[in-house]
Write an enzyme that holds these catalytic residues in place. Sequence first.
Site, short mmCIF file in Angstrom:
data_model
loop_
_atom_site.label_atom_id
_atom_site.label_comp_id
_atom_site.label_asym_id
_atom_site.label_seq_id
_atom_site.Cartn_x
_atom_site.Cartn_y
_atom_site.Cartn_z
N LYS A 30 -2.72 50.36 -27.83
CA LYS A 30 -3.86 51.25 -28.07
C LYS A 30 -5.11 50.83 -27.31
O LYS A 30 -6.00 51.62 -27.10
CB LYS A 30 -4.14 51.41 -29.57
CG LYS A 30 -4.69 50.18 -30.26
CD LYS A 30 -5.19 50.55 -31.63
CE LYS A 30 -4.62 49.67 -32.70
NZ LYS A 30 -4.95 48.23 -32.55
N LYS A 83 -2.74 38.26 -23.47
CA LYS A 83 -4.15 38.68 -23.61
C LYS A 83 -5.09 37.79 -22.79
O LYS A 83 -6.13 38.25 -22.34
CB LYS A 83 -4.56 38.71 -25.09
CG LYS A 83 -3.87 39.86 -25.84
CD LYS A 83 -4.70 40.51 -26.93
CE LYS A 83 -4.00 41.76 -27.39
NZ LYS A 83 -4.56 42.39 -28.58
N LYS A 117 4.71 47.21 -23.16
CA LYS A 117 4.69 47.97 -24.42
C LYS A 117 3.49 48.91 -24.41
O LYS A 117 2.46 48.61 -23.80
CB LYS A 117 4.67 47.03 -25.62
CG LYS A 117 3.31 46.58 -26.08
CD LYS A 117 3.38 45.95 -27.45
CE LYS A 117 1.98 45.61 -27.96
NZ LYS A 117 1.21 46.73 -28.47
P1 ATP Z 1 -3.99 46.15 -29.05
O1 ATP Z 1 -3.75 46.97 -27.81
O2 ATP Z 1 -5.42 46.08 -29.42
O3 ATP Z 1 -3.34 44.79 -28.98
P2 ATP Z 1 -1.80 47.38 -30.43
O4 ATP Z 1 -1.59 48.77 -29.95
O5 ATP Z 1 -0.85 46.35 -29.94
O6 ATP Z 1 -3.30 46.96 -30.22
P3 ATP Z 1 -2.02 46.40 -33.15
O7 ATP Z 1 -3.21 46.76 -33.95
O8 ATP Z 1 -1.99 45.05 -32.53
O9 ATP Z 1 -1.77 47.48 -32.01
O10 ATP Z 1 -0.70 46.59 -34.03
C1 ATP Z 1 -0.56 47.45 -35.14
C2 ATP Z 1 0.93 47.59 -35.45
O11 ATP Z 1 1.57 48.40 -34.46
C3 ATP Z 1 1.68 46.26 -35.44
O12 ATP Z 1 2.62 46.22 -36.49
C4 ATP Z 1 2.38 46.24 -34.12
O13 ATP Z 1 3.55 45.45 -34.11
C5 ATP Z 1 2.71 47.72 -33.95
N1 ATP Z 1 2.84 48.08 -32.54
C6 ATP Z 1 1.93 47.87 -31.57
N2 ATP Z 1 2.37 48.34 -30.40
C7 ATP Z 1 3.59 48.88 -30.63
C8 ATP Z 1 4.56 49.53 -29.81
N3 ATP Z 1 4.34 49.72 -28.52
N4 ATP Z 1 5.71 49.96 -30.38
C9 ATP Z 1 5.93 49.77 -31.71
N5 ATP Z 1 5.07 49.15 -32.53
C10 ATP Z 1 3.91 48.71 -32.02
#
Ligand code: ATP
Length: 331
Positions: free
Chosen positions: A197, A112, A194
């Site tokens: 969102k 990040k 990965k």
């Molecule tokens: P950001 O992009 O803001 O970092 P994010 O998409 O990584 O957001 P989080 O809110 O950080 O989402 O995570 C919510 C949940 O989703 C966590 O348990 C995280 O481990 C899971 N998660 C996030 N990305 C993935 C992915 N690509 N595959 C599976 N699980 C995921």
Amino acid sequence: MKKVIFSGVQSTGTLMIGNYIGAVKNWARMQDEYDCIYCVVDYHALTVRQEPAAFKENARSMFALLIAAGLDPDKNTLYFQSQVSAHAELAWILNCFTYAGELNRMTQYKEKSQRHADNINAGLYTYPVLMAADILLYQASLVPVGEDQKQHLELCRDVALRFNNIYGNVFTVPEAHIPQMGARIMSLQDTDKKMSKSETENPNNVIFLLDPPETIMKKCKRAVTDSDGLIKFDTANKPGISNLLTIYACLKDISTDECEKQFAGMGYGALKTAVGEAVCETVAPIKKKYDMLISDAAYLDEICIKNGNRAAKAAAETLDRVKAAVGINTF
Ligand code: ATP
Ligand code: LTN
């Protein structure tokens, strides 16, 4: 007494299919067996610059979407992190039991910091400490998360053990609960990354739960694959196809072996269409419920208040024990 489960999701946008498969779908499965606490971690989301009006909207939208995706607010304690000030208080205390060397090793911080090079703030750095506070406040035994959170969970365990070694058994030492399949859904266009969102570079990388069906189908059809034409699960050599098979298998609750059999002899186009249709089928009822919930502000407020109060009570018990343990005066 049921075991406590805690997990959180940042209000940095809207849920995407990776969040659903890696986390929320599994949370919904646990709601009968465990005492489940799920939190929209809005303070964590502030580590990245947010536009206030959109940020407020996103948090409410995330809350409604979690309910729409299957979390029953009568069975789960579903609330906003900012409703319970004990999170921030415990985070401060735990900051004093976490070493800078530990935080320097966190890969999410490194990643990040690169993505937001103009805003490498202290909150981004101490992010895992607030996360540890979230979990330890509720004496959670299990923390269901995607693969990317494994390192943060290990740090949380180390901090809890360190604290317990000094002051006695104040905290339950939690364990990560990471699904065997779907714990790391990859970006559709860049299979080294990965799915995330808060992705802004290329919207074709991410499928959001609220994307309309045409957009979902288009994103799936454009997903990066390879040129050998074989539908085979092989993450090292065929990351694009393996990612599509994983999404399909998770949504249909079948194994990737079964998936391979089902698509044997078929072309990539057929696989992409099937994945798109599986996603559309999954999100249709979620979207319908979401539309109903988001227009009922009074109902959402009522749930937030009820659940937030319940969470605050549980959190206060742990915070009092922590303060007593370290010797903070109370009056
Ligand atoms: P950001 O992009 O803001 O970092 P994010 O998409 O990584 O957001 P989080 O809110 O950080 O989402 O995570 C919510 C949940 O989703 C966590 O348990 C995280 O481990 C899971 N998660 C996030 N990305 C993935 C992915 N690509 N595959 C599976 N699980 C995921
Ligand atoms: N760091 C997590 C979100 C999160 C969390 C938590 C997950 C904040 N606090 C406590 C589990 C338990 C993330 O970025 N996905």
